[in-house]
Every structure is written in structure tokens, then in C-alpha cells.
Design a protein around this motif. Structure first.
Motif, PDB file in Angstrom:
ATOM      1  N   ASN A 181       0.836  -1.194   0.000  1.00 10.06           N
ATOM      2  CA  ASN A 181       0.000   0.000   0.000  1.00 10.06           C
ATOM      3  C   ASN A 181       0.878   1.253   0.000  1.00 10.06           C
ATOM      4  O   ASN A 181       2.104   1.163   0.086  1.00 10.06           O
ATOM      5  CB  ASN A 181      -0.933  -0.015   1.220  1.00 10.06           C
ATOM      6  CG  ASN A 181      -2.237   0.722   0.976  1.00 10.06           C
ATOM      7  OD1 ASN A 181      -2.329   1.590   0.109  1.00 10.06           O
ATOM      8  ND2 ASN A 181      -3.259   0.383   1.751  1.00 10.06           N
ATOM      9  N   GLY A 189      -4.769   4.329   1.005  1.00  9.70           N
ATOM     10  CA  GLY A 189      -4.877   3.436  -0.136  1.00  9.70           C
ATOM     11  C   GLY A 189      -5.923   3.834  -1.154  1.00  9.70           C
ATOM     12  O   GLY A 189      -6.573   4.876  -1.046  1.00  9.70           O
ATOM     13  N   THR A 193      -7.381  -1.480  -1.968  1.00  9.76           N
ATOM     14  CA  THR A 193      -6.691  -1.764  -0.706  1.00  9.76           C
ATOM     15  C   THR A 193      -7.547  -1.379   0.505  1.00  9.76           C
ATOM     16  O   THR A 193      -7.494  -2.058   1.540  1.00  9.76           O
ATOM     17  CB  THR A 193      -5.329  -1.044  -0.648  1.00  9.76           C
ATOM     18  OG1 THR A 193      -5.524   0.368  -0.814  1.00  9.76           O
ATOM     19  CG2 THR A 193      -4.401  -1.562  -1.724  1.00  9.76           C
ATOM     20  N   ASN A 211      -0.415  -2.865   6.521  1.00 10.72           N
ATOM     21  CA  ASN A 211       0.074  -2.370   5.239  1.00 10.72           C
ATOM     22  C   ASN A 211       1.596  -2.420   5.142  1.00 10.72           C
ATOM     23  O   ASN A 211       2.302  -2.258   6.144  1.00 10.72           O
ATOM     24  CB  ASN A 211      -0.381  -0.922   5.021  1.00 10.72           C
ATOM     25  CG  ASN A 211      -1.868  -0.826   4.708  1.00 10.72           C
ATOM     26  OD1 ASN A 211      -2.439  -1.727   4.092  1.00 10.72           O
ATOM     27  ND2 ASN A 211      -2.495   0.270   5.113  1.00 10.72           N
ATOM     28  N   CYS A 227      -0.858  -8.071  -3.433  1.00  9.90           N
ATOM     29  CA  CYS A 227      -1.257  -6.906  -4.218  1.00  9.90           C
ATOM     30  C   CYS A 227      -1.927  -7.409  -5.493  1.00  9.90           C
ATOM     31  O   CYS A 227      -1.920  -8.609  -5.767  1.00  9.90           O
ATOM     32  CB  CYS A 227      -0.038  -6.045  -4.572  1.00  9.90           C
ATOM     33  SG  CYS A 227       1.252  -6.934  -5.484  1.00  9.90           S
TER      34      CYS A 227
END
Length: 312
Positions: A181, A189, A193, A211, A227
Motif C-alpha cells: 500500500n 490506499g 486496498t 500495510n 497486491c
């Protein structure tokens, strides 16, 4: 155990793939066989020229290959005698226990989903890659290219699959999971996220630590970093450049040496019903060797069954 290898995939195939197979075979036991999938006569000829015994390997003749620029779905459908299509057919039939190729990445993804299929409960498979850590060892980053756009629910699944892979293939005890993030705070984010954070936090099957900023990717904060494939692929390509840049600048460093893709060989596709590994298109014999050995480790660890149980 039978480890399938596409010998026609990659920029330097079949020379590099066959040389890599020879290197890998020297580290396998008698009951662990590499199945070379491609042009059988060329394979045997090159093995003999290298001074090795062709009998150390098994062969499946597949004279055609899928080029790097071909459309993945069309190529898989229209080239049944290609090394990638034949490899997935063998994997589906249980003739081989794993399949690896340094060929067309899209064809490998499409082939995996169409043949051995996605594990029930997994929304989308993900590609994982190793991330060197400053002190020692490495973490796992996923997804790095299978899914450019992700739903929030997919990221906790990536975290779970990455955790299982880290624990049972790489021996990392109680792996921690971080969300890549732009800030450490929970409220930072983008839409993805922000929505994924509480889902990761509430997931009792992973050890979520919050994060992870870009500057923390290479420290010890998280063993598994999740991610979407768009962000992950950018990180992967940037990280790959570190090793090349240090060499161009004329200095050696043990940390940056660990960014050399050859050490890891290939990236597993996690979330499908068999071990599938994608190699770099420019794979050298050393990279091919390590890709084959990763296939062996995935079979030994029974990682696919462990992921299936987790999503049952």
C-alpha cells in the motif's frame, strides 16, 4: 515422481532448457525423472553431444511450439501438438506430476486454468515470486501478473496461498502477511486496498500485520506480500533491474546478487490443481535447473493438496 519440462519454451530453447535439465537431473534421485516435452530427436542429440546418457530422461514428442507473441487462448486451442499444450494434457492425465515452461506466460496461465483447472473456492489463481530480504532469505510477493485487476476478496486468498507456500515449500514458520500500500495507516490506499484491508484483518487463517510500503518490501516486516497483478508486475520488473544495474555499475553485493532471477528459476501459479511453474523468457541453464527443482519441491511438499484443504 515425474517432472515435466517444456524444452521448446524460452528465448534460448532448446539449448538452454536441455542444458538446464541435465544440471537438474544430477540433483535428483533415481525415482525422480524429468520428462522432456518437445522435439524428441533434438533433445536426445543434444544430450549425447553434452556427453550425457539420454536414458536418464523420459520424452514426449511435441514438434510444435507457441511463440512469445502468440495469442494464448488461440494458440492453446489451435496447436494441440505444441510443447505447452502437450505438457498440460500430460499434467491433466496424471502422466507428469508438475509442469514448467519458460515459454509464453499467457499460454501457461490459460493452459493451467483450462486443463487442471482452478481449485474450487479460489476466485482466481495468482503468480508468486521471491523477494530477497536484507538480513537473509526472502519473502513471497503475489500476484505479479496473472490478474491486472482484482476484487478485494481475492487478496486474502492470495495471502492464504502465499502463506501455505512459504510454510510448506520454503519452511517459513508462521509466515506474516502484509498488504502492499501507499502508507502504513489502515485508512490509506485506493478503493481496492481500502476494501481488502478489513478482509485481511478478519481472516483467521493468515497472520496479517497490516500495510507494507514500498520501502518495506525488503525488510523483515512481512513474509508474504499481497497486491493486484498490475502493481505486483511493476514491482517484479523493477526488482529484477537491481541485479542488472549493480553489474552495469561494476560492483558486487551479496544482497543485490539475490535479485538474480536465475537463483529462483521460475514463478509458481498458485490456485490450480497441480504444480505449474512459469520461467523467465530469457532463462539460462541455471534458471531452468532451479525451475525444475522448484517443481520437485512443490511435489514433495504436497502443496496443492494443502491449498485444496484450506479452501475446502
Amino acid at each position: 515422481m515425474k517432472i515435466g519440462l517444456d524444452i521448446l519454451g524460452g528465448d534460448f530453447a532448446p539449448e538452454a532448457t536441455i542444458q538446464g535439465a541435465i544440471l537438474a537431473a544430477k540433483q535428483l534421485s533415481e525415482d525422480q525423472k524429468i520428462v522432456l516435452i518437445g522435439d524428441q530427436e533434438i533433445a536426445k542429440q543434444q544430450i549425447e553431444q553434452a556427453g550425457e546418457n539420454p536414458a536418464f530422461f523420459e520424452y514426449v514428442h511435441a514438434p510444435d511450439h507457441i511463440g512469445m507473441g502468440e495469442h494464448p487462448t488461440k494458440a492453446i486451442a489451435h496447436k494441440p501438438e505444441s510443447s505447452i499444450a502437450r505438457g498440460f494434457q500430460l499434467l491433466k492425465e496424471g502422466v507428469i506430476d508438475s509442469f514448467a515452461s519458460a515459454g509464453n506466460t499467457g499460454a501457461m496461465l490459460v493452459g493451467a486454468v483450462l486443463s487442471v483447472k482452478t481449485i474450487p473456492g479460489v476466485i482466481r489463481p495468482a503468480i508468486a515470486t521471491n523477494v530477497p530480504k536484507i538480513k537473509s532469505g526472502f519473502g513471497i510477493l503475489l500476484d505479479v501478473g496473472a490478474n491486472a485487476d482484482c476484487k478485494p476478496e481475492m487478496l486474502p486468498q492470495f495471502g492464504l496461498m502465499g502463506s501455505l507456500f512459504s510454510e510448506y515449500v520454503y519452511g517459513i514458520e508462521k509466515p506474516t502477511v502484509g498488504l502492499v500500500n501507499i502508507g502504513e495507516e489502515e485508512e490509506k490506499g485506493n478503493a481496492l486496498t481500502l476494501a481488502a484491508y478489513p478482509l485481511l484483518k478478519e481472516n483467521q487463517y493468515i497472520n496479517f500485520v497490516g500495510n507494507i510500503e514500498g520501502r518495506e518490501l525488503f525488510d523483515e516486516k512481512a513474509d508474504v506480500m499481497v497486491c493486484d497483478g498490475f502493481v505486483g508486475n511493476i514491482i517484479l520488473k523493477l526488482a529484477e533491474s537491481f541485479y542488472v544495474l549493480t553489474r552495469k555499475k561494476g560492483f558486487r553485493d551479496s544482497f543485490f546478487d539475490r535479485f538474480n532471477y536465475e537463483q529462483y528459476g521460475g514463478s509458481p501459479i498458485l490456485g490450480v490443481n497441480a504444480p505449474v511453474i512459469i520461467g523467465h523468457g530469457i532463462s539460462s541453464p541455471e534458471a531452468i535447473k532451479n525451475m525444475v527443482l522448484l517443481g520437485k519441491d512443490m511435489i514433495d511438499s504436497d502443496i496443492i493438496e494443502r491449498i485444496k484443504l484450506a479452501f475446502n
